[in-house]
Design a protein around this motif. Sequence first.
Motif, PDB file in Angstrom:
ATOM      1  N   PHE A  36       0.838  -1.188   0.000  1.00 21.93           N
ATOM      2  CA  PHE A  36       0.000   0.000   0.000  1.00 21.93           C
ATOM      3  C   PHE A  36       0.870   1.233   0.000  1.00 21.93           C
ATOM      4  O   PHE A  36       1.936   1.267   0.605  1.00 21.93           O
ATOM      5  N   THR A  37       0.378   2.264  -0.621  1.00 23.05           N
ATOM      6  CA  THR A  37       1.091   3.529  -0.579  1.00 23.05           C
ATOM      7  C   THR A  37       0.708   4.264   0.698  1.00 23.05           C
ATOM      8  O   THR A  37      -0.262   3.937   1.374  1.00 23.05           O
ATOM      9  N   GLU A  96      -2.839   5.664   0.506  1.00 25.03           N
ATOM     10  CA  GLU A  96      -3.887   4.659   0.725  1.00 25.03           C
ATOM     11  C   GLU A  96      -4.052   4.346   2.208  1.00 25.03           C
ATOM     12  O   GLU A  96      -5.169   4.232   2.710  1.00 25.03           O
ATOM     13  N   LEU A  97      -2.950   4.231   2.920  1.00 29.03           N
ATOM     14  CA  LEU A  97      -3.009   3.974   4.363  1.00 29.03           C
ATOM     15  C   LEU A  97      -3.652   5.135   5.115  1.00 29.03           C
ATOM     16  O   LEU A  97      -4.462   4.934   6.022  1.00 29.03           O
ATOM     17  N   ILE A 155      -5.825   7.333   3.971  1.00 29.99           N
ATOM     18  CA  ILE A 155      -7.256   7.377   3.657  1.00 29.99           C
ATOM     19  C   ILE A 155      -7.998   6.295   4.453  1.00 29.99           C
ATOM     20  O   ILE A 155      -9.062   6.541   5.028  1.00 29.99           O
ATOM     21  N   THR A 156      -7.417   5.116   4.529  1.00 29.16           N
ATOM     22  CA  THR A 156      -8.032   4.024   5.299  1.00 29.16           C
ATOM     23  C   THR A 156      -8.158   4.394   6.775  1.00 29.16           C
ATOM     24  O   THR A 156      -9.201   4.184   7.397  1.00 29.16           O
TER      25      THR A 156
END
Length: 157
Positions: free
Chosen positions: A10-11, A14-15, A17-18
Amino acid sequence: MLKAKKNQGFTLIELMITIAVMAIIATMAAPSMTNLLEKQRFQKKERELLSVLTQTKSQAILKRADITANLNSTSANTDTAITWDKGSNVSLTIQTLAENQTTGTYSGTNLIFDKNGLVSSLTQDALISLCNTKLNVKKQLILTKLGSVYTKPEGTC
Protein backbone atom coordinates in the motif's frame (compact mmCIF):
# COMPACT_ATOMS: atom_id res chain seq x y z
CA MET A 1 13.56 -8.27 -21.65
CA LEU A 2 13.19 -8.16 -18.00
CA LYS A 3 10.11 -6.47 -16.72
CA ALA A 4 10.45 -4.30 -13.70
CA LYS A 5 8.73 -6.01 -10.82
CA LYS A 6 6.10 -3.76 -9.26
CA ASN A 7 6.28 -3.50 -5.48
CA GLN A 8 3.39 -5.15 -3.77
CA GLY A 9 1.81 -3.17 -0.89
CA PHE A 10 0.00 0.00 0.00
CA THR A 11 1.09 3.53 -0.58
CA LEU A 12 1.21 6.04 2.22
CA ILE A 13 -1.82 7.86 0.79
CA GLU A 14 -3.89 4.66 0.72
CA LEU A 15 -3.01 3.97 4.36
CA MET A 16 -3.88 7.53 5.41
CA ILE A 17 -7.26 7.38 3.66
CA THR A 18 -8.03 4.02 5.30
CA ILE A 19 -7.14 5.37 8.75
CA ALA A 20 -9.25 8.49 8.16
CA VAL A 21 -12.28 6.41 7.15
CA MET A 22 -11.84 4.18 10.21
CA ALA A 23 -11.60 7.26 12.47
CA ILE A 24 -14.85 8.64 11.05
CA ILE A 25 -16.63 5.32 11.61
CA ALA A 26 -15.27 5.08 15.18
CA THR A 27 -16.41 8.65 15.91
CA MET A 28 -19.92 7.81 14.74
CA ALA A 29 -20.05 4.56 16.77
CA ALA A 30 -18.72 5.96 20.06
CA PRO A 31 -21.94 7.63 21.31
CA SER A 32 -24.06 4.55 20.68
CA MET A 33 -21.46 2.40 22.44
CA THR A 34 -21.52 4.74 25.43
CA ASN A 35 -25.33 4.53 25.58
CA LEU A 36 -25.18 0.75 25.32
CA LEU A 37 -22.77 0.52 28.25
CA GLU A 38 -24.90 2.91 30.32
CA LYS A 39 -28.02 0.88 29.55
CA GLN A 40 -26.28 -2.30 30.67
CA ARG A 41 -25.18 -0.63 33.94
CA PHE A 42 -28.75 0.53 34.52
CA GLN A 43 -30.16 -2.96 33.90
CA LYS A 44 -27.57 -4.36 36.30
CA LYS A 45 -28.70 -1.91 39.00
CA GLU A 46 -32.31 -3.02 38.50
CA ARG A 47 -31.34 -6.69 38.82
CA GLU A 48 -29.31 -5.92 41.95
CA LEU A 49 -32.30 -4.15 43.50
CA LEU A 50 -34.58 -7.09 42.73
CA SER A 51 -31.99 -9.40 44.26
CA VAL A 52 -31.67 -7.30 47.43
CA LEU A 53 -35.44 -7.22 47.96
CA THR A 54 -35.72 -10.98 47.42
CA GLN A 55 -32.71 -11.69 49.62
CA THR A 56 -34.03 -9.47 52.40
CA LYS A 57 -37.37 -11.28 52.40
CA SER A 58 -35.65 -14.68 52.41
CA GLN A 59 -33.31 -13.73 55.25
CA ALA A 60 -36.20 -12.42 57.34
CA ILE A 61 -38.03 -15.72 56.95
CA LEU A 62 -34.94 -17.88 57.54
CA LYS A 63 -33.74 -15.97 60.60
CA ARG A 64 -37.27 -15.40 61.93
CA ALA A 65 -36.35 -11.75 62.55
CA ASP A 66 -36.90 -8.30 61.10
CA ILE A 67 -34.44 -7.55 58.30
CA THR A 68 -34.12 -4.11 56.72
CA ALA A 69 -33.42 -3.38 53.06
CA ASN A 70 -31.43 -0.13 53.05
CA LEU A 71 -31.85 1.30 49.58
CA ASN A 72 -29.39 3.95 48.46
CA SER A 73 -26.81 3.06 51.09
CA THR A 74 -23.12 2.30 50.76
CA SER A 75 -22.86 0.67 54.20
CA ALA A 76 -21.80 -2.93 54.55
CA ASN A 77 -24.41 -5.65 54.97
CA THR A 78 -25.10 -6.79 58.53
CA ASP A 79 -27.14 -9.58 60.12
CA THR A 80 -30.18 -7.31 60.25
CA ALA A 81 -29.68 -5.10 57.19
CA ILE A 82 -28.97 -5.62 53.50
CA THR A 83 -27.89 -2.59 51.51
CA TRP A 84 -28.14 -1.45 47.90
CA ASP A 85 -26.44 1.54 46.31
CA LYS A 86 -28.14 3.26 43.38
CA GLY A 87 -24.84 4.36 41.83
CA SER A 88 -24.33 7.31 39.52
CA ASN A 89 -26.82 8.71 36.98
CA VAL A 90 -29.68 6.94 38.77
CA SER A 91 -32.38 8.49 40.94
CA LEU A 92 -34.56 6.44 43.31
CA THR A 93 -38.08 7.24 44.48
CA ILE A 94 -40.38 5.14 46.62
CA GLN A 95 -44.09 5.89 46.71
CA THR A 96 -47.07 4.11 48.19
CA LEU A 97 -49.44 2.58 45.67
CA ALA A 98 -53.14 2.29 46.47
CA GLU A 99 -55.46 -0.30 44.95
CA ASN A 100 -56.86 2.31 42.56
CA GLN A 101 -53.27 2.93 41.32
CA THR A 102 -52.95 6.37 42.95
CA THR A 103 -49.56 7.10 44.46
CA GLY A 104 -48.74 8.64 47.80
CA THR A 105 -45.57 9.58 49.62
CA TYR A 106 -43.21 7.22 51.42
CA SER A 107 -40.61 8.70 53.68
CA GLY A 108 -37.16 7.20 53.69
CA THR A 109 -35.40 4.53 51.69
CA ASN A 110 -35.62 1.64 54.15
CA LEU A 111 -38.01 -1.29 53.84
CA ILE A 112 -38.44 -3.66 56.79
CA PHE A 113 -39.37 -7.30 56.21
CA ASP A 114 -40.75 -9.21 59.21
CA LYS A 115 -40.26 -12.87 60.18
CA ASN A 116 -43.14 -13.91 57.89
CA GLY A 117 -41.66 -12.16 54.85
CA LEU A 118 -44.21 -9.35 54.95
CA VAL A 119 -43.12 -5.74 54.49
CA SER A 120 -43.99 -4.37 57.92
CA SER A 121 -42.93 -0.82 57.01
CA LEU A 122 -45.69 -0.63 54.37
CA THR A 123 -49.41 -0.12 54.91
CA GLN A 124 -50.02 -0.61 51.19
CA ASP A 125 -48.02 -1.64 48.13
CA ALA A 126 -44.99 0.42 47.11
CA LEU A 127 -43.95 1.74 43.71
CA ILE A 128 -40.15 1.86 43.45
CA SER A 129 -38.93 3.94 40.51
CA LEU A 130 -35.39 4.00 39.13
CA CYS A 131 -34.66 6.76 36.64
CA ASN A 132 -31.47 6.98 34.62
CA THR A 133 -30.91 10.68 34.07
CA LYS A 134 -28.38 10.11 31.29
CA LEU A 135 -30.60 7.84 29.18
CA ASN A 136 -33.95 9.32 30.31
CA VAL A 137 -35.22 5.79 31.01
CA LYS A 138 -37.40 4.78 33.96
CA LYS A 139 -37.83 1.31 35.41
CA GLN A 140 -40.51 0.66 38.00
CA LEU A 141 -40.97 -2.15 40.47
CA ILE A 142 -44.05 -2.87 42.54
CA LEU A 143 -43.36 -4.27 46.01
CA THR A 144 -46.49 -5.70 47.59
CA LYS A 145 -47.19 -5.74 51.32
CA LEU A 146 -46.70 -9.51 51.09
CA GLY A 147 -43.12 -9.02 49.91
CA SER A 148 -43.58 -9.98 46.24
CA VAL A 149 -41.86 -7.88 43.59
CA TYR A 150 -43.21 -7.21 40.09
CA THR A 151 -41.67 -5.18 37.29
CA LYS A 152 -43.60 -2.70 35.19
CA PRO A 153 -42.85 -1.86 31.55
CA GLU A 154 -40.04 0.60 30.88
CA GLY A 155 -40.91 4.27 30.54
CA THR A 156 -39.30 7.68 30.35
CA CYS A 157 -38.27 9.95 33.22
